[in-house]
Motif scaffolding. Structure first.
Motif, short mmCIF file in Angstrom:
data_model
loop_
_atom_site.label_atom_id
_atom_site.label_comp_id
_atom_site.label_asym_id
_atom_site.label_seq_id
_atom_site.Cartn_x
_atom_site.Cartn_y
_atom_site.Cartn_z
N ALA A 2 0.83 -1.21 0.00
CA ALA A 2 0.00 0.00 0.00
C ALA A 2 0.86 1.26 0.00
N GLU A 3 1.97 1.24 0.75
CA GLU A 3 2.84 2.41 0.79
C GLU A 3 3.45 2.69 -0.58
N TRP A 4 3.87 1.63 -1.27
CA TRP A 4 4.51 1.84 -2.58
C TRP A 4 3.50 2.30 -3.62
N GLN A 5 2.28 1.77 -3.57
CA GLN A 5 1.25 2.24 -4.49
C GLN A 5 0.93 3.71 -4.24
N ARG A 6 0.79 4.08 -2.97
CA ARG A 6 0.51 5.48 -2.67
C ARG A 6 1.67 6.37 -3.07
N PHE A 7 2.89 5.91 -2.84
CA PHE A 7 4.08 6.69 -3.16
C PHE A 7 4.16 6.97 -4.66
N THR A 8 4.01 5.93 -5.47
CA THR A 8 4.09 6.12 -6.92
C THR A 8 2.92 6.92 -7.46
N VAL A 22 7.21 11.47 0.21
CA VAL A 22 8.12 10.99 1.25
C VAL A 22 7.55 11.31 2.64
N ALA A 23 6.94 12.49 2.79
CA ALA A 23 6.41 12.88 4.10
C ALA A 23 5.23 12.01 4.51
N ASP A 24 4.42 11.56 3.56
CA ASP A 24 3.27 10.72 3.90
C ASP A 24 3.69 9.38 4.49
N ILE A 25 4.89 8.94 4.23
CA ILE A 25 5.36 7.66 4.77
C ILE A 25 5.38 7.70 6.29
N THR A 26 5.87 8.79 6.84
CA THR A 26 5.97 8.92 8.30
C THR A 26 4.87 9.80 8.88
N ALA A 27 3.85 10.11 8.07
CA ALA A 27 2.73 10.97 8.49
C ALA A 27 3.22 12.36 8.90
N SER A 28 4.30 12.82 8.30
CA SER A 28 4.79 14.17 8.58
C SER A 28 3.88 15.19 7.91
N PRO A 29 3.49 16.25 8.62
CA PRO A 29 2.54 17.21 8.04
C PRO A 29 3.16 18.19 7.07
N ALA A 30 4.49 18.26 6.98
CA ALA A 30 5.14 19.23 6.11
C ALA A 30 6.53 18.73 5.76
N GLY A 31 7.15 19.39 4.80
CA GLY A 31 8.50 19.01 4.39
C GLY A 31 9.15 20.13 3.61
N LEU A 32 10.48 20.09 3.55
CA LEU A 32 11.26 21.11 2.85
C LEU A 32 12.26 20.41 1.96
#
Length: 694
Positions: free
Chosen positions: A307-313, A334-344
């Motif tokens: 599921a993670e790889w499908q969502r990632f691609t 990449v941020a959705d993998i760890t449920a991070s709300p933001a990224g730079l």
């Protein structure tokens, strides 16, 4: 209302236990049809059959009947016997453990004996005391059975492959004994919710039967593939049911003790519980905590990799409704993998030795830093190629080499949680700074592995995007170079014309007609050079010339008149002939071919321009009697750019002429022999009579 609720409750108890009895009976029949094996299988079949009998007795006779209690006691003894058989099958089972099983089975037999004694006539007080003792012994049996189930489950969890079915059966038995413990406790207390408990028991028995059905029909010992979304939603549904049940109990307590204010208190309880529920459901922290808890306690791995790889691609490959840029999609994926709300996103700057600079952010509101890009950070991430956990750098547990190479502005941002390097093909593409997730935690080996793979995949997307940009730039340069080559060839022709005019001016300057032709040639050359210079500009947009009927005879006469000042040019036009073409492009093609013919011919050899019709085509020939070309040169090199048989030629004229003729839906043919000359033949579609008239 109360009578209708009681009827519905009785119907629910009846049908739930009846369905559970049918399922247990079906399982018993299915297992009995298999060839006879060891006595654990026989004990399993007996337990299934007695479970079906007990459930049907509750459905048909009632839970309070003595025969139902006897059937229930027999069912408990059968399941304890099955568990004892499983324990005895393990060679590591000790004599003390066997004694424990014997004691628990004896307790169950005593409870069954009390149910049988209840058939003897006795006073009500003695019957009530006997029933209370039976319930106490039943609770003792249930608690002991739960302990034994836990022991068996741990033993089989540590065993080798082959115990997958047994573990699922033990889980079902654990649920069964838990429900029995609750049922005996409620009956002993004598609460008014006994009907609801019996209904719940019937529904749970259906679930136990279905779990046993799955266990006995599993192929091999592959683990059950429990979906994380299904597990999360199931736990959410259970939590909602429990929450609703607690609210219902609270309203009933208010109805009993609030007196005249009962209705007001009940309304306040319902409104408050609803508001609290909506607040909890809208809290991102609760959703993140639920996902982390489910992954931590119910699954062997933290992530569902498929599921993670499908969502990632999917996130990387589709811009979505917001039409986000690729850089934003890379951060989000990449941020959705760890449920991070933001990224730079930090990208490598090639102008500053690979230093990292801020490129873009996704939901990032914590600022960036471009004034002091640190090339050492990029070098460290490239060499190590591992994820940097910034909390370990802040508290000093990270290696000294890592701590010395993380910039201060990044450590000062408390929301910065981790740095994921983006490495592709041995080169540092950039890095992603992940924001702290709602449920703060430390990264583990599974996070590191998945983020490392995701970072490499994201780096490949960014590198491919940069390659496409570089290719587009190269194509634009190629287009400019091609345009410049064609224009340079035209300028060379103009220079040749002006050189011949200058040489002839020395001999014919006193001739008035020559001076008029010379002035016309100079003005035409100047106009053409201005047009060529405009074509080099990036802001110049070439207007598409319409394809229309053109009188080819008049056109070749004009081309011949332009070149006669330089070299003898003759024409042969049979009649007014119209072709479907573009006048400017056709004149440009003929200009190229005539100029090439003049350069290949001797001073006194005339170049011939002729026009005739052949079927549905108009044929234009440019013929010279010059040096000619070999068949191999015509076939392999004539129409290639930058290949020429002339020492000072650019090899562009024939290539451009072929391209222009093809754009007018025509063909260009060449017939040449060395020492004899060359004929270029242009075939164009003949114009329709009605189009010519129009």
């Amino acid at each position: 209302m109360a009578g209708r609720g009681a009827v519905m409750m009785a119907a629910g108890i009846l049908w739930s236990h009846a369905f559970a009895g049918l399922l247990f009976g079906l399982l018993a029949v299915m297992q009995a049809r298999h060839p006879a094996g060891t006595w654990p299988r026989a004990a399993f079949v007996a337990a299934l059959g007695l479970s079906a009998l007990c459930a049907l007795a509750v459905s048909g006779i009632g839970a309070g009947d003595v025969s139902t209690r006897i059937a229930e006691s027999a069912r408990n003894i059968a399941w304890l016997g099955f568990m004892f058989a499983l324990a005895r099958r393990d060679r590591a089972a000790t004599l003390a453990l066997s004694a424990v099983y014997v004691a628990v089975i004896a307790t169950a037999v005593i409870a069954a004996g009390m149910a049988v004694v209840a058939l003897v006539p006795m006073p009500d007080s003695a019957l009530a005391a006997l029933d209370s003792a039976r319930l106490v012994f039943g609770m003792m049996v249930a608690v002991s059975a739960l302990v034994l189930v836990n022991h068996l489950y741990q033993a089989h969890a540590a065993a080798a492959a082959g115990a997958g079915r047994i573990r699922l059966v033990l889980l079902a038995l654990g649920v069964l004994w838990t429900v029995d413990l609750v049922t005996f406790g409620v009956s002993l207390i004598g609460t008014t919710q006994a009907g609801a408990v019996m209904l719940t028991r019937g529904l749970v028995m259906i679930g136990v039967a279905l779990a046993l059905l799955v266990a006995v029909n599993r192929s091999g010992d592959a683990p059950l593939a429990l979906s994380r979304p299904i597990a999360t939603r199931s736990l959410g549904a259970i939590a909602l049911i429990l929450y609703g049940g607690m609210t219902l109990v609270a309203t009933q307590v208010a109805d009993s003790y609030a007196g005249p204010y009962a209705r007001l208190v009940q309304t306040a309880i319902i409104c408050g519980s609803t508001a609290a529920l909506l607040t909890l459901l809208a809290t991102p922290w609760l959703r993140a905590w639920t996902q982390v808890t489910v992954a931590k306690h119910l699954f062997r791995h933290r992530y569902d990799y498929r599921a993670e790889w499908q969502r990632f691609t999917d996130t990387l490959g589709s811009p979505g409704r917001t039409a986000e840029t690729l850089e934003c999609r890379v951060i989000k994926a990449v941020a959705d993998i760890t449920a991070s709300p933001a990224g730079l996103l930090l990208v490598a700057d090639g102008d500053r030795d690979g230093a990292l600079r801020t490129a873009t952010g996704w939901n990032w509101a914590h600022g960036g830093h471009d004034a002091d890009p640190d090339a050492v950070v990029a070098l460290h991430l490239h060499e190590r190629a591992h994820i940097v956990e910034l909390d370990s750098v802040r508290n000093g547990s990270a290696p000294d080499e890592t701590r010395s190479r993380i910039p201060g502005w990044l450590l000062a941002c408390r929301e910065a949680w981790a740095i994921v390097p983006l490495v592709h093909g041995g080169a540092m593409v950039g890095a992603i700074v992940l924001a702290r997730p709602p449920v703060d935690r430390s990264l583990d080996w599974e996070d590191f592995d998945l983020l490392r793979v995701a970072g490499r995949q994201a780096a490949s997307y960014l590198a491919e995007d940069r390659a496409h940009s570089a290719l587009a730039d190269a194509q634009r340069f190629d287009e400019f170079n091609r345009r410049f080559a064609f224009i340079l060839h035209d300028i060379k022709n103009l220079v040749s014309q002006l050189s011949l005019v200058a040489r002839n001016a020395e001999r014919h300057a006193d001739n008035p007609e020559f001076r008029v032709d010379m002035i016309a040639t100079l003005k035409e050359s100047a106009d053409r050079m201005n047009i060529l210079l405009a074509r080099l500009s990036q802001h110049h947009v070439t207007r598409d010339e319409p394809v229309q009927p053109i009188e080819v005879g008049a056109l070749i006469e004009r081309v011949a008149a332009t070149h006669r000042l330089l070299h003898p040019v003759t024409t042969r036009v049979s009649a007014a002939t119209f072709a479907t073409a573009q006048a400017g492009r056709l004149e440009q093609v003929l200009g190229h071919l005539v100029q090439n013919a003049i350069e290949a011919s001797a001073a006194g050899d005339a170049v011939l321009l002729s026009v005739e019709t052949a079927g549905r085509s108009v044929v234009v020939d440019v013929v010279d009697h010059g040096c000619g070309m070999s068949a191999g040169f015509v076939r392999d090199q004539l129409f290639k750019p930058f290949v020429s048989s002339k020492p000072t030629g650019f090899g562009i004229g024939a290539c451009e002429a072929l391209q222009l003729v093809r754009e007018m839906r025509g063909t260009l043919e060449v017939n040449s022999h060395e020492g004899e000359g060359t004929r270029f033949r242009i075939r164009l579609p003949i114009a329709d009579v009605m189009e010519v008239a129009a």
